[in-house]
Design an enzyme around this catalytic site. Sequence first.
Site, short mmCIF file in Angstrom:
data_model
loop_
_atom_site.label_atom_id
_atom_site.label_comp_id
_atom_site.label_asym_id
_atom_site.label_seq_id
_atom_site.Cartn_x
_atom_site.Cartn_y
_atom_site.Cartn_z
N GLY A 74 20.53 17.14 23.27
CA GLY A 74 19.93 16.35 22.20
C GLY A 74 21.00 15.63 21.39
CD GLN A 76 22.92 16.10 14.72
OE1 GLN A 76 23.80 16.95 14.66
NE2 GLN A 76 23.06 14.88 14.20
CB SER A 77 23.61 18.63 22.11
OG SER A 77 24.11 19.62 22.98
CG ASN A 78 24.68 23.45 18.16
OD1 ASN A 78 25.12 22.90 17.16
ND2 ASN A 78 23.50 24.05 18.17
CB CYS A 80 26.85 17.47 23.51
SG CYS A 80 25.61 17.10 24.77
#
Length: 340
Positions: A74, A76-78, A80
């Site tokens: 997403g 706000q992907s942690n 990533c």
Amino acid sequence: MVALNEVPRRSYTDGPTPLEPLRRLSAELGGPQIWIKRDDQLGLTQGGNKTRKLEFLIADALNQGADTLITVGGVQSNHCRLTLSAARVEGLDCHLIVEEDLGPEGTALGPAGSNPPEYTGNFLLFDLLGANSVTVLGHGADLHGEAEILAEKLRAEGKKPYVIPVGGSNPIGALGYVDCAVEMLDQFAEAGVDSSTIVTPSGSTGMQAGLVVGLHSAGSDIPVIGINVSRTQADQEPKIVDLVDSTARFLDLPPVPRDATTGLGDYFGTGYALPTPGMVEAVRLFARTEGILLDPVYTGKAAAGLIDLIKSGRFTSEDTVVFIHSGGVPGLFARTQAFA
């Protein structure tokens, strides 16, 4: 059985993460004794549970001669953020393909690229960490398909890409939490914690599946309750079971009983990353009683589930519950309106 120390691994954290009693929260709720496993304090930029998975995934990538990482998630992907951080530590290129969140009541937030409208939270960190590219797609896009297309393009340019699935959740990534289960059992013994239950967020399933397999391999019958952050119990549990089974096969372990998998689907609200009143209450309660920040997507909803289970009598005052903090706090600052 394949021993974990035989599997290639990088190291991004100096020692075990803390296991701490939450005495004020336990007293406030009047239920079981609550402890917290601080995987928000894992290594790499701002920490979080994906770091454990990446230790094995990055080692596999390097063993294959990769010079580039591609992963998805997403906006706000942690995962990533931490994949990009690991790439910076290892001197690898890194490309991110992310999808926008859903808006209220499941509506789209706008055209691709419009969410977030400002560089906040993890999306800001993608920029600061210098991602080679960040592609933002509409919600529901075929992220893995896009990742494979990009990988083919990069191969044609002479690069050697390694594609990591959403959340790093495959049998190699789940090994990080097979190892964590052993780490926790050692900490329980050292602290004299007789844990009756482990409660964890359950999303892409790698953390929960790894814990289930790790406890099974160690001969422990401590149950792991997953609090689903995006799916119903009927939809989530088959995903957990599938990864439990494939991880156990990877390690050449005996099959794990089906009843070792529980993923409760009563607390995710209207969708992934969408706020719930219970989440807001839980984040405020942990902060007010223990000075611990949770995130609004994973640990906030999992804590809301834990609080409801305590209030509904699932646990007695004789029980001990260990809650796993999977990190993700940067996402809190991208969703401030939920707390306004």
